[in-house]
Design a protein around this motif. Sequence first.
Motif, PDB file in Angstrom:
ATOM      1  N   GLY A 171       0.770  -1.239   0.000  1.00  0.00           N
ATOM      2  CA  GLY A 171       0.000   0.000   0.000  1.00  0.00           C
ATOM      3  C   GLY A 171       0.795   1.278   0.000  1.00  0.00           C
ATOM      4  N   ASP A 172       2.116   1.205  -0.100  1.00  0.00           N
ATOM      5  CA  ASP A 172       2.923   2.416   0.010  1.00  0.00           C
ATOM      6  C   ASP A 172       2.745   3.333  -1.196  1.00  0.00           C
ATOM      7  OD1 ASP A 172       4.133   0.391  -1.431  1.00  0.00           O
ATOM      8  OD2 ASP A 172       6.168   0.827  -0.739  1.00  0.00           O
ATOM      9  N   PHE A 173       2.569   2.768  -2.391  1.00  0.00           N
ATOM     10  CA  PHE A 173       2.350   3.605  -3.577  1.00  0.00           C
ATOM     11  C   PHE A 173       1.047   4.384  -3.449  1.00  0.00           C
ATOM     12  CE2 PHE A 173       0.472   4.171  -7.825  1.00  0.00           C
ATOM     13  CZ  PHE A 173       1.440   4.955  -8.429  1.00  0.00           C
ATOM     14  N   ALA A 174      -0.002   3.740  -2.967  1.00  0.00           N
ATOM     15  CA  ALA A 174      -1.290   4.422  -2.805  1.00  0.00           C
ATOM     16  C   ALA A 174      -1.160   5.589  -1.824  1.00  0.00           C
ATOM     17  CB  ALA A 174      -2.354   3.432  -2.322  1.00  0.00           C
ATOM     18  N   VAL A 175      -0.397   5.385  -0.762  1.00  0.00           N
ATOM     19  CA  VAL A 175      -0.176   6.456   0.219  1.00  0.00           C
ATOM     20  C   VAL A 175       0.557   7.631  -0.421  1.00  0.00           C
ATOM     21  CG1 VAL A 175       1.094   7.072   2.314  1.00  0.00           C
ATOM     22  CG2 VAL A 175      -0.264   4.972   2.247  1.00  0.00           C
ATOM     23  N   LEU A 176       1.606   7.354  -1.169  1.00  0.00           N
ATOM     24  CA  LEU A 176       2.370   8.417  -1.829  1.00  0.00           C
ATOM     25  C   LEU A 176       1.511   9.165  -2.843  1.00  0.00           C
ATOM     26  CD1 LEU A 176       5.706   6.476  -2.340  1.00  0.00           C
ATOM     27  CD2 LEU A 176       5.366   8.422  -0.802  1.00  0.00           C
ATOM     28  N   ALA A 177       0.697   8.422  -3.614  1.00  0.00           N
ATOM     29  CA  ALA A 177      -0.185   9.061  -4.591  1.00  0.00           C
ATOM     30  C   ALA A 177      -1.211   9.941  -3.896  1.00  0.00           C
ATOM     31  CB  ALA A 177      -0.880   7.999  -5.432  1.00  0.00           C
ATOM     32  N   LYS A 178      -1.729   9.473  -2.768  1.00  0.00           N
ATOM     33  CA  LYS A 178      -2.709  10.258  -2.011  1.00  0.00           C
ATOM     34  C   LYS A 178      -2.095  11.569  -1.532  1.00  0.00           C
ATOM     35  CE  LYS A 178      -6.538  11.049   0.287  1.00  0.00           C
ATOM     36  NZ  LYS A 178      -7.797  11.367  -0.414  1.00  0.00           N
ATOM     37  N   LYS A 179      -0.901  11.505  -1.004  1.00  0.00           N
ATOM     38  CA  LYS A 179      -0.241  12.704  -0.479  1.00  0.00           C
ATOM     39  C   LYS A 179       0.130  13.685  -1.582  1.00  0.00           C
ATOM     40  CE  LYS A 179       1.873  10.648   3.662  1.00  0.00           C
ATOM     41  NZ  LYS A 179       3.169  10.317   4.302  1.00  0.00           N
ATOM     42  N   ALA A 180       0.656  13.164  -2.698  1.00  0.00           N
ATOM     43  CA  ALA A 180       1.198  14.033  -3.744  1.00  0.00           C
ATOM     44  C   ALA A 180       0.123  14.612  -4.660  1.00  0.00           C
ATOM     45  CB  ALA A 180       2.225  13.273  -4.575  1.00  0.00           C
ATOM     46  N   PHE A 181      -0.936  13.837  -4.945  1.00  0.00           N
ATOM     47  CA  PHE A 181      -1.879  14.246  -5.991  1.00  0.00           C
ATOM     48  C   PHE A 181      -3.320  14.421  -5.508  1.00  0.00           C
ATOM     49  CE2 PHE A 181       1.581  12.032  -8.223  1.00  0.00           C
ATOM     50  CZ  PHE A 181       1.956  13.026  -9.114  1.00  0.00           C
ATOM     51  N   GLU A 182      -3.609  13.972  -4.302  1.00  0.00           N
ATOM     52  CA  GLU A 182      -4.925  14.159  -3.677  1.00  0.00           C
ATOM     53  C   GLU A 182      -6.091  13.703  -4.551  1.00  0.00           C
ATOM     54  OE1 GLU A 182      -5.177  18.209  -2.426  1.00  0.00           O
ATOM     55  OE2 GLU A 182      -3.722  17.941  -0.818  1.00  0.00           O
ATOM     56  N   PRO A 183      -6.083  12.441  -4.994  1.00  0.00           N
ATOM     57  CA  PRO A 183      -7.297  11.900  -5.625  1.00  0.00           C
ATOM     58  C   PRO A 183      -8.455  11.972  -4.632  1.00  0.00           C
ATOM     59  CG  PRO A 183      -5.434  10.397  -5.859  1.00  0.00           C
ATOM     60  CD  PRO A 183      -5.024  11.421  -4.868  1.00  0.00           C
ATOM     61  N   ALA A 199      -0.657  -2.646   5.157  1.00  0.00           N
ATOM     62  CA  ALA A 199      -1.090  -1.383   4.554  1.00  0.00           C
ATOM     63  C   ALA A 199      -2.084  -0.652   5.440  1.00  0.00           C
ATOM     64  CB  ALA A 199      -1.705  -1.655   3.179  1.00  0.00           C
ATOM     65  N   ARG A 200      -3.008  -1.393   6.006  1.00  0.00           N
ATOM     66  CA  ARG A 200      -4.007  -0.764   6.876  1.00  0.00           C
ATOM     67  C   ARG A 200      -3.367  -0.205   8.136  1.00  0.00           C
ATOM     68  NH1 ARG A 200      -7.170  -5.695   5.410  1.00  0.00           N
ATOM     69  NH2 ARG A 200      -8.648  -5.064   3.777  1.00  0.00           N
ATOM     70  N   ARG A 201      -2.370  -0.916   8.687  1.00  0.00           N
ATOM     71  CA  ARG A 201      -1.669  -0.405   9.874  1.00  0.00           C
ATOM     72  C   ARG A 201      -0.945   0.898   9.569  1.00  0.00           C
ATOM     73  NH1 ARG A 201      -0.119  -5.826  10.554  1.00  0.00           N
ATOM     74  NH2 ARG A 201       2.011  -5.358   9.875  1.00  0.00           N
ATOM     75  N   VAL A 202      -0.275   0.934   8.414  1.00  0.00           N
ATOM     76  CA  VAL A 202       0.446   2.153   8.032  1.00  0.00           C
ATOM     77  C   VAL A 202      -0.521   3.316   7.861  1.00  0.00           C
ATOM     78  CG1 VAL A 202       1.790   3.242   6.189  1.00  0.00           C
ATOM     79  CG2 VAL A 202       2.404   0.947   6.989  1.00  0.00           C
ATOM     80  N   ASP A 205      -1.573   4.424  11.290  1.00  0.00           N
ATOM     81  CA  ASP A 205      -0.486   5.078  12.023  1.00  0.00           C
ATOM     82  C   ASP A 205      -0.276   6.509  11.551  1.00  0.00           C
ATOM     83  OD1 ASP A 205      -0.096   2.788  13.456  1.00  0.00           O
ATOM     84  OD2 ASP A 205       1.667   2.107  12.335  1.00  0.00           O
ATOM     85  N   PHE A 206      -0.431   6.748  10.246  1.00  0.00           N
ATOM     86  CA  PHE A 206      -0.209   8.074   9.694  1.00  0.00           C
ATOM     87  C   PHE A 206      -1.510   8.864   9.525  1.00  0.00           C
ATOM     88  CE2 PHE A 206       3.631   5.794   8.456  1.00  0.00           C
ATOM     89  CZ  PHE A 206       4.615   6.724   8.729  1.00  0.00           C
ATOM     90  N   ASP A 207      -2.619   8.276  10.012  1.00  0.00           N
ATOM     91  CA  ASP A 207      -3.937   8.927   9.951  1.00  0.00           C
ATOM     92  C   ASP A 207      -4.266   9.380   8.526  1.00  0.00           C
ATOM     93  OD1 ASP A 207      -6.347   9.772  11.047  1.00  0.00           O
ATOM     94  OD2 ASP A 207      -5.606  11.803  11.400  1.00  0.00           O
ATOM     95  N   ILE A 208      -4.057   8.469   7.575  1.00  0.00           N
ATOM     96  CA  ILE A 208      -4.319   8.754   6.164  1.00  0.00           C
ATOM     97  C   ILE A 208      -5.733   8.307   5.825  1.00  0.00           C
ATOM     98  CG2 ILE A 208      -3.653   8.205   3.783  1.00  0.00           C
ATOM     99  CD1 ILE A 208      -0.787   7.809   4.916  1.00  0.00           C
ATOM    100  N   LYS A 209      -6.539   9.230   5.330  1.00  0.00           N
ATOM    101  CA  LYS A 209      -7.928   8.948   4.994  1.00  0.00           C
ATOM    102  C   LYS A 209      -8.077   8.845   3.471  1.00  0.00           C
ATOM    103  CE  LYS A 209      -8.927   9.702   9.379  1.00  0.00           C
ATOM    104  NZ  LYS A 209      -9.205   8.589  10.309  1.00  0.00           N
ATOM    105  N   GLY A 210      -9.148   8.205   3.057  1.00  0.00           N
ATOM    106  CA  GLY A 210      -9.492   8.205   1.640  1.00  0.00           C
ATOM    107  C   GLY A 210      -8.914   7.067   0.835  1.00  0.00           C
ATOM    108  N   ILE A 211      -8.293   6.077   1.508  1.00  0.00           N
ATOM    109  CA  ILE A 211      -7.811   4.878   0.815  1.00  0.00           C
ATOM    110  C   ILE A 211      -8.593   3.680   1.333  1.00  0.00           C
ATOM    111  CG2 ILE A 211      -5.847   3.404   0.267  1.00  0.00           C
ATOM    112  CD1 ILE A 211      -3.990   5.721   0.821  1.00  0.00           C
TER     113      ILE A 211
END
Length: 392
Positions: A171-183, A199-202, A205-211
């Motif tokens: 899931g690291d690519f999805a996280v990077l895409a979310k941060k950089a391009f905000e789909p 992937a879900r733990r990461v 841990d980083f409080d990333i929403k929308g994935i």
Amino acid sequence: MSSHDLFPRFKARYDINNQEFSISGIVRPHSIDELASSLQLFKDAISGERGVLYVNIRRLKQMNNTAFQALSRLIIDTCRTRADLKFVIITSSVVGWASRKFARLSQIESNITVKEYDSEFYPGQSFLEEGGFIPILRTQTKMTWRHEREILPRHGMRPGIVMADICCGIGDFAVLAKKAFEPSRIVALDHSQSSLAYARRVAADFDIKGIEYVYGDASEMLLDGEQFDLVTCRHSLQIFNRPELILNELYRICKPGGRVYITNEKNSHCLGEPRAASIQWTYNEVAKLFKHFDMDVELGPKSRRYLLEAGFEDIKIESFMVTNRDGDPQDFADVIAAWENVYAGEMAVKRGDSPEFIKRFRQGFQDHIYSALHAKGYAGWPIWVASGRRPR
């Protein structure tokens, strides 16, 4: 091929060329009468076949007891009257209840076999998904992201889109895409439970929403069609024995006018200086090793052909070289060391390679590490990027 729309939520099909009867969707009839057309289609398939009839339920999301009993009764009754016909019921671990439920039939009749398709379709999974490989996967993504961040906008990436990352791994690519391009939304699907758990733990841990992390079979996704503006599938087609099946699914879930983005390698083009000859020999052998296990790590330059054959248009293709000059050379060396452990370890041993071959095989990886860490050395790992647009 013939098909019947049985009810708004499920379909039955009979493919005479592949000797396959399939059911997909949600099959929950109130009475047996609602199944009349599908059961008749199944009877027609049975009457026209000899040898083996495949019953494909990989996309069967739900089935109530009324439907299960009607289908299983027909299969069992046929086995008892037709010694010339065997049934192979193809399930998926994505819908594990189906494997358990239909396995009962194989215990009743010897002419019924239940197979989980996934284990045959993903020959490289056992080599690559173990938890110990996760740090290396993260390092690989870090090294390729420096390039892909600049490349992605040329292949359909932009803010606000609806995106799917298929075979998302950890899931690291999805996280990077979310941060950089905000789909606006990302659905990330993978067949590895352990990778998705990570992937879900990461994300937590980083409080990333929308994935939305989803467990699924990339060749038979339980996702609605025509819903994503951009569909990505990175370093994955090359480890499937039938990549065209994955591409058909990527095409199906992509919106008309949307794009599918893939990355793949040509491992025999990995290079290094000094000790170039040893490095070249080893990576030529890597390609042969993967081919032995029905995987194609030479797929990169073939991407354009695969996309065209899948029906895409406006094909864009480019390549880049990940090198020991991309950040810390030790990162590059760590990736190669991980490759050596898997390729010259478990994979070569499982193929039955001799100790002499494995010793030479390992030497090429060690020489690649030497070139990466040498003060005047250069080491490279080439990646092919390609995308195609689904016609409107």
